[in-house]
Scaffold this active site. Structure first.
Site, short mmCIF file in Angstrom:
data_model
loop_
_atom_site.label_atom_id
_atom_site.label_comp_id
_atom_site.label_asym_id
_atom_site.label_seq_id
_atom_site.Cartn_x
_atom_site.Cartn_y
_atom_site.Cartn_z
N LYS A 79 7.67 -42.89 -7.60
CA LYS A 79 8.57 -41.95 -6.91
C LYS A 79 8.86 -42.46 -5.49
O LYS A 79 10.01 -42.43 -5.02
CB LYS A 79 7.92 -40.55 -6.82
CG LYS A 79 7.91 -39.82 -8.15
CD LYS A 79 7.02 -38.59 -8.14
CE LYS A 79 6.92 -38.01 -9.55
NZ LYS A 79 5.93 -36.93 -9.66
N GLN A 134 1.85 -33.33 -6.22
CA GLN A 134 1.59 -34.00 -7.50
C GLN A 134 0.47 -33.27 -8.24
O GLN A 134 -0.61 -33.07 -7.70
CB GLN A 134 1.22 -35.48 -7.23
CG GLN A 134 1.02 -36.30 -8.48
CD GLN A 134 2.31 -36.50 -9.28
OE1 GLN A 134 3.39 -36.70 -8.73
NE2 GLN A 134 2.21 -36.44 -10.60
N ASP A 168 10.44 -29.59 -7.02
CA ASP A 168 10.18 -29.53 -8.45
C ASP A 168 10.68 -28.23 -9.08
O ASP A 168 10.67 -28.10 -10.30
CB ASP A 168 8.66 -29.63 -8.70
CG ASP A 168 8.24 -31.05 -9.08
OD1 ASP A 168 9.10 -31.81 -9.57
OD2 ASP A 168 7.06 -31.38 -8.89
#
Ligand code: NAD
Length: 294
Positions: free
Chosen positions: A53, A97, A120
């Site tokens: 990422k 994460q 997200d």
């Protein structure tokens, strides 16, 4: 024989478009979108995901930062870090994460991220807005990637029978909701579903997000169905595959995603697209506030 959906190509096109928009935004606003990823602990898979990422974000011209915290991080320390990033004006997008180390509950800490920086789309406020179809700040990257692939290949969702196999909060549920928002007739199947083949055979659009090799076989797929495989598994030799028996199912599907090269590359491209969107919304909100103050 079904046409193969080229997720790698579509994701590269999307990343190319984002790169151009980042360049234009830099001219207009004098700054770049900034993504901060929080990685807690030493989970090897998470380290790999976070590394890719970061690399992609830098390639595309973002400011990219990874905050690495030890596995011993306390709930108070993690809360304080999220608060600091929420308040840091130079951060546009925050990604926590998952999974977190034992003792730290992922849902609890995702809920502490400012909804306007929740790249997200996992914050309860954004999930609620997805459910009411009222413009969430961001939508979960993998489900969004699936929808973008369907759009790219001109797959009409409205009125279609859509079967989503898997009901996780990060893939199955948001994906089912997106399909419903597009006026699909949606069935969610899961580990307790009885007679899965009978359910999947109803699908005009069949999406599997389980993580089990050969879960979806040819006899479970209606002739001409669109088949999207979200599953990612690795065998003992490191070879990647998905939930769908690709070689046989492609004989009956009209369109089908491969693994690798299908949904996977779209997930990271959508993370970048969400980061850019959050940045642009913040800049526009700022410009609006400045205009109102005049
Ligand atoms: P998860 O383990 O949280 O959820 C799996 C779901 O599958 C559950 O809802 C469960 O009810 C259902 N399930 C389990 N066994 C089943 C069965 N026999 N029949 C029907 N349903 C069954 O997983 P997840 O996080 O949603 O991920 C699913 C898969 O997608 C995994 O392989 C994961 O690696 C992959 N994934 C891929 C991407 C990507 O970018 N392509 C992103 C996220 C997840």
């Amino acid at each position: 024989m079904g046409e193969i959906i080229d997720g790698k190509k579509v994701s590269e096109e999307l990343l190319g478009e984002i790169k151009l928009k980042v360049e234009a935004a830099e001219v207009k606003y004098g700054k770049k979108p900034a993504l901060t990823v929080i990685l807690v602990g030493d989970n090897p898979a998470s380290k790999v995901y976070v590394g890719s990422k970061e690399k992609k974000a830098l390639e595309i011209g973002f400011n990219s930062t990874v905050v690495r915290l030890s596995a011993e991080t306390t709930a108070e320390e993690l809360s304080a870090k999220i608060k600091e990033l929420n308040e840091n004006d130079s951060v546009d997008a925050i990604l926590l994460q998952l999974p977190l180390p034992k003792g730290l509950n992922g849902d609890e800490f995702v809920g502490k991220i400012s909804p306007e920086k929740d790249v997200d789309g996992f914050h309860p406020q954004n999930l609620g807005k997805l459910m009411t179809n009222t413009n969430p700040s961001a939508v979960a990257c993998t489900p969004l990637g699936v929808i973008k692939l369907l759009e790219k290949y001109d797959v009409e969702v409205e009125g279609k029978n859509c079967v989503v196999v898997g009901r996780s909060n990060i893939v199955g549920k948001p994906l089912a909701q997106l399909l419903l928002n597009l006026n699909g007739t949606v069935i969610m199947a899961h580990s307790k579903t009885k007679n899965l083949p009978e359910v999947t055979r109803q699908a005009d659009i069949l999406i599997s997000a389980v993580g089990r090799k050969n879960l979806i076989t040819k006899d479970m797929v209606k002739q001409g169905a669109v088949v999207v495989d979200v599953g990612i598994l690795k065998d003992e030799n490191g070879k990647l595959f998905g939930d769908v028996d690709f070689e046989n199912v492609k004989e009956v599907a009209s369109l089908i995603t491969p693994v690798p090269g299908g949904v996977g590359p779209m997930t990271i491209a959508c993370l970048m697209s969400n980061t850019l969107d959050l940045f642009l919304k913040r800049q526009e909100a700022r410009a609006g506030a400045a205009g109102a103050a005049k």
